[in-house]
Design a protein around this motif. Structure first.
Motif, PDB file in Angstrom:
ATOM      1  N   LEU A 340      25.687  40.384  45.871  1.00 15.11           N
ATOM      2  CA  LEU A 340      24.850  39.803  44.809  1.00 15.11           C
ATOM      3  C   LEU A 340      25.262  38.351  44.542  1.00 15.11           C
ATOM      4  O   LEU A 340      24.408  37.460  44.429  1.00 15.11           O
ATOM      5  N   LEU A 341      26.578  38.113  44.458  1.00 14.63           N
ATOM      6  CA  LEU A 341      27.067  36.767  44.156  1.00 14.63           C
ATOM      7  C   LEU A 341      26.761  35.824  45.310  1.00 14.63           C
ATOM      8  O   LEU A 341      26.365  34.670  45.104  1.00 14.63           O
ATOM      9  N   LYS A 342      26.912  36.351  46.515  1.00 14.46           N
ATOM     10  CA  LYS A 342      26.602  35.531  47.698  1.00 14.46           C
ATOM     11  C   LYS A 342      25.116  35.157  47.696  1.00 14.46           C
ATOM     12  O   LYS A 342      24.761  34.003  47.935  1.00 14.46           O
ATOM     13  N   ASP A 343      24.265  36.138  47.420  1.00 12.42           N
ATOM     14  CA  ASP A 343      22.818  35.872  47.385  1.00 12.42           C
ATOM     15  C   ASP A 343      22.485  34.780  46.372  1.00 12.42           C
ATOM     16  O   ASP A 343      21.540  34.013  46.564  1.00 12.42           O
ATOM     17  N   LEU A 344      23.246  34.738  45.285  1.00 13.94           N
ATOM     18  CA  LEU A 344      22.970  33.757  44.226  1.00 13.94           C
ATOM     19  C   LEU A 344      23.739  32.449  44.455  1.00 13.94           C
ATOM     20  O   LEU A 344      23.674  31.534  43.630  1.00 13.94           O
ATOM     21  N   GLY A 345      24.495  32.399  45.568  1.00 12.39           N
ATOM     22  CA  GLY A 345      25.268  31.189  45.865  1.00 12.39           C
ATOM     23  C   GLY A 345      26.374  30.943  44.855  1.00 12.39           C
ATOM     24  O   GLY A 345      26.757  29.798  44.600  1.00 12.39           O
ATOM     25  N   LEU A 346      26.895  31.995  44.269  1.00  5.88           N
ATOM     26  CA  LEU A 346      27.936  31.858  43.252  1.00  5.88           C
ATOM     27  C   LEU A 346      29.321  31.986  43.889  1.00  5.88           C
ATOM     28  O   LEU A 346      29.629  33.020  44.468  1.00  5.88           O
ATOM     29  N   ARG A 347      30.101  30.947  43.792  1.00  2.00           N
ATOM     30  CA  ARG A 347      31.475  31.000  44.294  1.00  2.00           C
ATOM     31  C   ARG A 347      32.401  30.731  43.116  1.00  2.00           C
ATOM     32  O   ARG A 347      32.457  29.612  42.602  1.00  2.00           O
ATOM     33  N   PRO A 348      33.150  31.707  42.671  1.00  2.00           N
ATOM     34  CA  PRO A 348      34.002  31.499  41.495  1.00  2.00           C
ATOM     35  C   PRO A 348      35.242  30.658  41.826  1.00  2.00           C
ATOM     36  O   PRO A 348      35.542  30.437  42.999  1.00  2.00           O
ATOM     37  N   ARG A 349      35.928  30.241  40.770  1.00  2.00           N
ATOM     38  CA  ARG A 349      37.146  29.439  40.973  1.00  2.00           C
ATOM     39  C   ARG A 349      38.181  30.214  41.771  1.00  2.00           C
ATOM     40  O   ARG A 349      38.887  29.672  42.601  1.00  2.00           O
ATOM     41  N   ARG A 350      38.309  31.527  41.459  1.00  2.00           N
ATOM     42  CA  ARG A 350      39.311  32.356  42.156  1.00  2.00           C
ATOM     43  C   ARG A 350      38.633  33.225  43.212  1.00  2.00           C
ATOM     44  O   ARG A 350      37.417  33.405  43.193  1.00  2.00           O
ATOM     45  N   THR A 351      39.428  33.791  44.064  1.00  2.00           N
ATOM     46  CA  THR A 351      38.903  34.625  45.147  1.00  2.00           C
ATOM     47  C   THR A 351      38.483  36.005  44.631  1.00  2.00           C
ATOM     48  O   THR A 351      39.205  36.629  43.852  1.00  2.00           O
ATOM     49  N   LEU A 352      37.322  36.444  45.067  1.00  2.00           N
ATOM     50  CA  LEU A 352      36.889  37.824  44.829  1.00  2.00           C
ATOM     51  C   LEU A 352      37.183  38.609  46.100  1.00  2.00           C
ATOM     52  O   LEU A 352      36.742  38.218  47.189  1.00  2.00           O
ATOM     53  N   ARG A 353      37.921  39.667  45.961  1.00  2.00           N
ATOM     54  CA  ARG A 353      38.342  40.421  47.148  1.00  2.00           C
ATOM     55  C   ARG A 353      37.933  41.895  46.997  1.00  2.00           C
ATOM     56  O   ARG A 353      38.399  42.590  46.093  1.00  2.00           O
ATOM     57  N   THR A 354      37.061  42.326  47.875  1.00  2.00           N
ATOM     58  CA  THR A 354      36.700  43.742  47.889  1.00  2.00           C
ATOM     59  C   THR A 354      37.590  44.462  48.896  1.00  2.00           C
ATOM     60  O   THR A 354      37.748  44.007  50.031  1.00  2.00           O
ATOM     61  N   VAL A 355      38.191  45.571  48.455  1.00  2.00           N
ATOM     62  CA  VAL A 355      39.023  46.370  49.365  1.00  2.00           C
ATOM     63  C   VAL A 355      38.509  47.802  49.377  1.00  2.00           C
ATOM     64  O   VAL A 355      38.275  48.404  48.327  1.00  2.00           O
ATOM     65  N   PHE A 356      38.302  48.338  50.570  1.00  2.00           N
ATOM     66  CA  PHE A 356      38.004  49.763  50.754  1.00  2.00           C
ATOM     67  C   PHE A 356      39.300  50.433  51.200  1.00  2.00           C
ATOM     68  O   PHE A 356      39.775  50.221  52.317  1.00  2.00           O
ATOM     69  N   TRP A 357      39.857  51.245  50.323  1.00  2.00           N
ATOM     70  CA  TRP A 357      41.157  51.872  50.608  1.00  2.00           C
ATOM     71  C   TRP A 357      41.024  52.985  51.628  1.00  2.00           C
ATOM     72  O   TRP A 357      40.013  53.675  51.687  1.00  2.00           O
ATOM     73  N   SER A 358      42.100  53.197  52.350  1.00  2.00           N
ATOM     74  CA  SER A 358      42.174  54.316  53.277  1.00  2.00           C
ATOM     75  C   SER A 358      43.054  55.404  52.658  1.00  2.00           C
ATOM     76  O   SER A 358      44.024  55.102  51.960  1.00  2.00           O
ATOM     77  N   ALA A 359      42.682  56.664  52.894  1.00  2.00           N
ATOM     78  CA  ALA A 359      43.518  57.825  52.537  1.00  2.00           C
ATOM     79  C   ALA A 359      43.885  57.879  51.051  1.00  2.00           C
ATOM     80  O   ALA A 359      45.010  58.218  50.695  1.00  2.00           O
ATOM     81  N   GLU A 360      42.907  57.608  50.197  1.00  2.00           N
ATOM     82  CA  GLU A 360      43.155  57.799  48.760  1.00  2.00           C
ATOM     83  C   GLU A 360      43.388  59.258  48.445  1.00  2.00           C
ATOM     84  O   GLU A 360      44.234  59.608  47.608  1.00  2.00           O
ATOM     85  N   GLU A 361      42.630  60.131  49.114  1.00  2.00           N
ATOM     86  CA  GLU A 361      42.669  61.556  48.758  1.00  2.00           C
ATOM     87  C   GLU A 361      44.032  62.185  49.029  1.00  2.00           C
ATOM     88  O   GLU A 361      44.331  63.262  48.495  1.00  2.00           O
ATOM     89  N   GLN A 362      44.833  61.526  49.845  1.00  2.00           N
ATOM     90  CA  GLN A 362      46.165  62.067  50.142  1.00  2.00           C
ATOM     91  C   GLN A 362      47.207  61.471  49.190  1.00  2.00           C
ATOM     92  O   GLN A 362      48.412  61.614  49.408  1.00  2.00           O
ATOM     93  N   GLY A 363      46.751  60.815  48.141  1.00  2.00           N
ATOM     94  CA  GLY A 363      47.663  60.260  47.134  1.00  2.00           C
ATOM     95  C   GLY A 363      47.706  58.741  47.153  1.00  2.00           C
ATOM     96  O   GLY A 363      48.780  58.154  46.989  1.00  2.00           O
TER      97      GLY A 363
END
Lengths: 501, 501
Positions: A340-363
């Motif tokens: 959404l932010l990319k589509d709107l050309g919005l780049r914030p001062r700080r980095t936005l980092r999306t992380v998809f975790w591995s093996a959450e279900e194992q703790g």
């Protein structure tokens, strides 16, 4: 005696005024002018500082309010613009293509590849994989049959990390208990038997201990296996899997969840004095840990690229259903926020980092390794966010942080008035972010209308059918507005509780 | 001109007064005194008859009201007396002992024996079995697997009367349609394929046609088998079985229900243009009809033993779950009603007859044969009752009968004020009683809070866990009060619609 009363009226000042009044009335005989002078000075300074803080906060509130138009743009794009339903459609494509994806499985590898490619194709920045080691437990064939007092097939799901039964299964009598306390009282009856835990559902947090620790508790009193009532308030004969922990030094016995219906039926039979006999066969296997990855994508900050607002969900699921709710939805809105932010050309001062975790279900296995690797830069982590309780209609944001940070977040949430989700609540939750919060980093989690969440949790019913595109639009909008504004504010969220409002 | 106005003021009288008024105003020029005299005479006679009817009805209303204390005794015993929770406990023992009991199965034989013995032990009268011939269809092993675009196990339940697949199963591409209309439009695409009917759930009555007739409709356009979306508004990946009918002269193809989740997923895949391939294996077999029984117990009437109020539910179920809701509960409250009256020493003027039908699920097979055998005595059937929509919180009684009978039943329902279930509604329902109602016998069915009924209907989730003892107490009380009072009234319920109230 006249005391100059500061414009602010804290408790100390009111106490002083009251004390002076008492003195005038002659109730207090001894009074040190020196003490009074000191107190007045303290109050005065304290009030000056407070006024300064208030001014600072008022400036920040103004700064946050200035994002109203940006927030509206994000909301419009997500809820009624061209991005409408995109997170739902992406999730449907992802889960219909990959299916469920348990830790250690080929499907989880495929899921990570799918997402890596999709994030790159979406044009996000710094898309990369960070290696982690994760458990590799495989369910194998499993079945359970009641042989007495009735022939009846039990719907079961072996619990993650359970050992197998001997070949040919285990046939034994069943002892039904409602709690660990009852098991202790009836310890002598358990030897050589299955223990069925028919604990009532109180809440997930309280009831899940039977799934997690039931096997070892039963093994301590000589049980040969455990059949745990699924941890859910509602069932259509649906077994729920999940992780379980063997205790060090205690014999490992096979353990599976049965349905609420079957657990309650066994309790009725036991109450009638009927002998219950079951045969359980499980071929579960635990292999050495395997290589996997946390999947990362960013919008790099314009002024402080090293400072990070982290948005996340976990990519793994259990090996049943589609893992659409747990936690496909959480991962997808964390991707959608960046889109959404990319589509709107919005780049914030700080980095936005999306992380998809591995093996959450194992703790939270992938997330723990991420923390160990990145904690050296903990001062750069501005806010850590996770969505892992469903992406149904959003009700607000759960937040853990200093009073100062909470006050700022409350202002940020006001920007979500157009979608009526301005609530800022206590206590962020998330297996994958809790170590950051424990270390003082502000944390946030999404609170949704989750009353049916545990109906589907870890079952074959966790599919796209529980997801709703309109609800996901709203979740994505909330997630994007919060992440963007916090990442773009002049200052990072304060961690110490030094400002009183 | 003075017209004597009768005490009753029917439409005719009001019309006449209006006409006279018109004459006085000179708007009608021609008027026959003879016509007027005739009209007045007619109205007068009609009013006299009506007054007599009203008096008769008023007497009957008084008669019915005189049962208030008896009704209260029945309710007290069922709801808070020693019979409290008895129907639930009996149902639990029955279903936990026998389990499900599909037409033609050994379990249904065991269920009939269990009930025959239980009714005798309960001291009911004229307990006996009436022979019927019923279908014998056996599911056998069955499975379905999606092979493309994803490997995915489909939860299925073959439909009653379906033929088997060839050995080794059928592997074919899938055509997904939403309706019979769409199938007709796309007839050319169906040849050699599975047809998946992904019809939305509108209501059971409207939607069940796809389960019932889907196979033959698909066979007509060359399909090799059908996969029908389960007929339910809610699912936790739960397939629903049920009867289906092959059309004469149309090739019989295998047919099974898949879950809502999988049907909707296939529709998404088809919309994306993805090729879907499934392998279906079914070993269903239809054997010759077998001997079975309707199970009967009575309280024999003191004055008119040949006249009958019939209470019923069906004893058979599908071969999944426990058949507790469909229709163990209906059978059990029909037994409980007699038990309650027996406990209170109440013997009505007419006979109360509880019947547990055999093979309802195959189209009211046992009940049809009962009707053929007993219709010669149809004039002695006072009221036929069936409970087959669950025994949840009762909301009222659905009734089919003459206006006169309805007026009487409305008075009877007033006796249920202590449990707030006085509603008398339109249209009794029940596969097992509809032929009696079609032949003019008054019929009644229990209306309960059934909003979740189809969540569990014909699934493994139809177990004791959906039943509630307090709700069953209330259903039993309603059932017993209605049956007893109707059986004990001086006169049978009128069948002809000759009395206007």
């Amino acid at each position: 005696m006249v005391v100059s009363i500061p414009t602010c009226l804290p408790t100390e000042a009111l106490t002083l005024i009251y004390s002076c009044q008492q003195m005038k009335d002659g109730h207090i005989k001894k009074f040190s002018i020196f003490s009074l002078a000191l107190t007045v000075t303290f109050i005065h300074c304290s009030c000056l500082a407070r006024n300064k803080d208030e001014k600072a906060f008022s400036d920040r509130a103004e700064e946050i309010a200035s994002y109203a138009n940006v927030a509206q743009d994000i909301i419009d794009l997500a809820v009624r613009g061209k991005a409408q339903n995109r997170s739902y459609e992406r999730l449907a494509d992802f889960t219909d293509t990959i299916g469920n994806r348990v830790s250690g499985s080929k499907n989880l590898d495929l899921a990570i590849k799918y997402m890596y490619n999709a994030l790159r194709e979406n044009g996000l920045e710094n898309v990369h994989l960070e290696p982690v080691k994760i458990p590799h437990w495989v369910r194998g064939e499993e079945s359970a049959m009641m042989l007495h007092p009735q022939n009846h097939t039990l719907a079961i799901l072996g619990l993650g990390s359970s050992v197998a039964t001997p070949k040919g299964g285990i046939e034994a009598e069943v002892l039904v208990v409602e709690s660990f306390e009852e098991l202790k009282k009836r310890a002598k009856e358990a030897s050589g038997k299955f223990v069925t835990f028919n604990q009532p559902f109180v809440s997930y947090g309280k009831t899940v201990q039977y799934r997690e620790f039931g096997a070892s508790e039963a093994a301590k009193v000589g049980a040969v296996a455990t059949l745990i009532r699924s941890v859910t308030p509602f069932s259509i004969n649906s077994p729920h899997t999940g992780w379980q922990d063997y205790q060090e030094g205690v014999k490992k016995i096979p353990t599976a969840c049965i349905t609420v219906e079957d657990a309650v039926m066994m309790a009725r039979m036991a109450k009638r004095g009927q002998k219950i006999v079951v045969r359980l066969t499980m071929n579960a296997q635990t292999f050495p840990d395997v290589d996997s990855f946390n999947t990362v994508a960013e919008i790099i900050g314009s002024e402080h690229p090293e400072q990070v607002v982290l948005l996340s969900g976990h990519l793994d699921s259990w090996d049943v259903g589609q893992g659409a709710m747990d936690d496909g939805g959480g991962a997808l809105i964390s991707w959608e926020a960046l889109s959404l932010l990319k589509d709107l050309g919005l780049r914030p001062r700080r980095t936005l980092r999306t992380v998809f975790w591995s093996a959450e279900e194992q703790g939270g296995v992938g997330a723990q390794q991420y923390f160990q690797l990145h904690k050296v830069n903990i001062s750069n982590f501005n806010l850590v966010m996770e969505s892992d309780m469903g992406t149904f209609t959003p009700l607000g944001l759960q937040f853990t942080g200093s009073t100062q940070a909470r006050a700022i977040m409350a202002e940020v949430m006001k920007l979500l008035k157009p979608i009526n989700t301005t609530n800022l609540e206590e206590h962020a939750e998330g297996t994958d972010i809790e170590m950051w919060m424990d270390a003082g980093v502000p944390g946030a989690s999404l609170h949704v209308a989750d009353s049916k969440y545990f109906w589907f949790h870890h079952t074959n019913g966790d599919t796209m059918s529980v997801q709703n595109p309109v609800e996901m639009n709203l979740c994505s909008a909330l997630w994007a507005v919060v992440a963007y504004v916090v990442a773009d504010l002049e200052e990072m969220l304060p961690r110490l509780d030094s400002m009183v409002l």
